[in-house]
Design an enzyme around this catalytic site. Structure first.
Site, short mmCIF file in Angstrom:
data_model
loop_
_atom_site.label_atom_id
_atom_site.label_comp_id
_atom_site.label_asym_id
_atom_site.label_seq_id
_atom_site.Cartn_x
_atom_site.Cartn_y
_atom_site.Cartn_z
N ARG A 52 -44.61 39.67 -13.52
CA ARG A 52 -44.40 38.27 -13.93
C ARG A 52 -45.29 37.34 -13.10
O ARG A 52 -45.83 36.36 -13.60
CB ARG A 52 -42.92 37.88 -13.79
N LYS A 151 -43.84 30.64 -13.74
CA LYS A 151 -43.01 30.31 -12.58
C LYS A 151 -43.92 29.61 -11.57
O LYS A 151 -44.43 30.22 -10.62
CB LYS A 151 -42.37 31.59 -12.02
N GLU A 184 -32.08 26.69 -20.61
CA GLU A 184 -31.58 27.46 -19.46
C GLU A 184 -31.01 26.48 -18.45
O GLU A 184 -30.98 25.27 -18.71
CB GLU A 184 -32.73 28.27 -18.85
N1 PMP Z 1 -34.80 30.16 -14.97
C1 PMP Z 1 -35.39 29.49 -13.97
C2 PMP Z 1 -35.91 28.13 -14.23
C3 PMP Z 1 -35.50 30.09 -12.70
O1 PMP Z 1 -36.11 29.42 -11.71
C4 PMP Z 1 -35.00 31.38 -12.49
C5 PMP Z 1 -35.16 32.05 -11.16
N2 PMP Z 1 -34.42 31.42 -10.15
C6 PMP Z 1 -34.36 32.03 -13.55
C7 PMP Z 1 -34.30 31.40 -14.78
C8 PMP Z 1 -33.80 33.41 -13.39
O2 PMP Z 1 -34.82 34.35 -13.26
P1 PMP Z 1 -34.65 35.67 -12.42
O3 PMP Z 1 -33.50 36.42 -13.01
O4 PMP Z 1 -35.93 36.40 -12.60
O5 PMP Z 1 -34.38 35.29 -11.01
#
Ligand code: PMP
Length: 285
Positions: A52, A151, A184
């Site tokens: 990622r 990210k 989200e």
């Molecule tokens: N959405 C956002 C905006 C995030 O920053 C994160 C990570 N903190 C997630 C979803 C969850 O992703 P992950 O399960 O890979 O930590």
């Protein structure tokens, strides 16, 4: 804990770990990151996190100054040096120091930083009784402006929504996309359970495709629970039997209230509990 912070292959004590004030990561949020968990000395889904990271890098035309194998080794080494059996890793790649203008092509050296630290989870009580959310009026970044799939170090969109949540007395806030659909939360993905099925917004809804989200979809499928990626609205949360969030820091955490309205019977539900148990087992494998 005698913290050792990695910058470009060298280790520094916390107070000595410094980068340039001309770094475009600082000046413009021009950079990318990953947040990962260490369970019993092992990094959970390190390879997926690094894939990622490489995807985020490609999306912003940033050259990570080493290959995936080397960074894999370096992350593991940083974990070992910090001697934490359970903790959190923040891996950052900045554009590097440049001139004061925006031009990313005048930045010479991308900086790779690895911070290993303890993790503060939500209090236990919230895993037992569930979390309360409000919907932020700040919508998630329009995918055509800054894709939430990157990210990036540019987290102001999430910070502004988080502020709204905190001011309303909630530890997380729900973010909608430009179409009014559920995207989200500020740092977590969202799921609902309805009629025994698991529903979650698709990538196209403008979300970060969480590593925890994908693990939970796999666990549900293995357990014979159908997991469907489909556009959701707030309505789907209001009428859900259960709701929960997923994230590397949060793991699986139940949600029982949205905008002052009770979801399901107001208690964490059985499928949330089942997936939480399965997830806790998975991370120890
Ligand atoms: N959405 C956002 C905006 C995030 O920053 C994160 C990570 N903190 C997630 C979803 C969850 O992703 P992950 O399960 O890979 O930590």
């Amino acid at each position: 804990m005698n913290q050792q912070i990695y910058i470009n292959g060298e280790y520094f004590a916390k107070d000595d770990a410094k980068i340039s004030v001309y770094d475009h990561g600082l000046l413009y949020g021009d950079g990318i990151f990953e947040g990962m968990r260490i369970y019993s000395g092992k990094v959970f889904r390190l390879h997926q996190h690094l894939l990622r990271l490489w995807e985020s890098a490609a999306a912003i035309s940033l050259q990570i100054p080493m290959d995936l194998e080397k960074l894999t080794r370096d992350v593991k080494e940083a974990v070992a040096r910090n001697g934490l059996q359970d903790g959190y890793i923040r891996l950052i790649v900045t554009r590097g120091a440049g001139a004061l203008g925006l031009d990313p092509f005048r930045c010479s050296n991308a900086q790779v930083i690895i911070i290993v630290d303890k993790i503060t989870l939500y209090p236990d009580e919230l895993y037992q009784n569930g979390l309360e959310l409000v919907t932020a009026s700040t919508i998630r970044n329009h995918p055509a402006a800054l894709s939430p799939r990157i990210k990036s170090l540019n987290y102001l969109n999430n910070v502004l929504a988080k502020m709204e949540g905190l001011k309303a007395g909630c530890k997380e806030a729900l973010m909608l996309n430009h179409l009014g659909q559920v995207a989200e939360c500020t740092g977590d993905n969202v799921f609902v359970v309805r009629g025994g099925q698991l529903l979650t917004p698709p990538k196209e809804a403008g979300i970060l495709e969480g590593i925890t989200r994908n693990a939970v979809i796999e666990l549900a499928t293995e357990a014979g629970i159908e997991a469907i990626e489909m556009p959701l609205t707030r309505h789907d949360l209001f009428v859900a039997d259960e709701c929960f969030l997923t994230g590397s820091a949060a793991e699986v955490i139940p949600v029982v209230i949205l905008d002052g309205r009770t979801i399901g019977n107001g208690k964490p539900g059985p499928i949330t509990q089942q997936l939480n148990d399965a997830f806790r087992e998975l991370v120890q494998k």
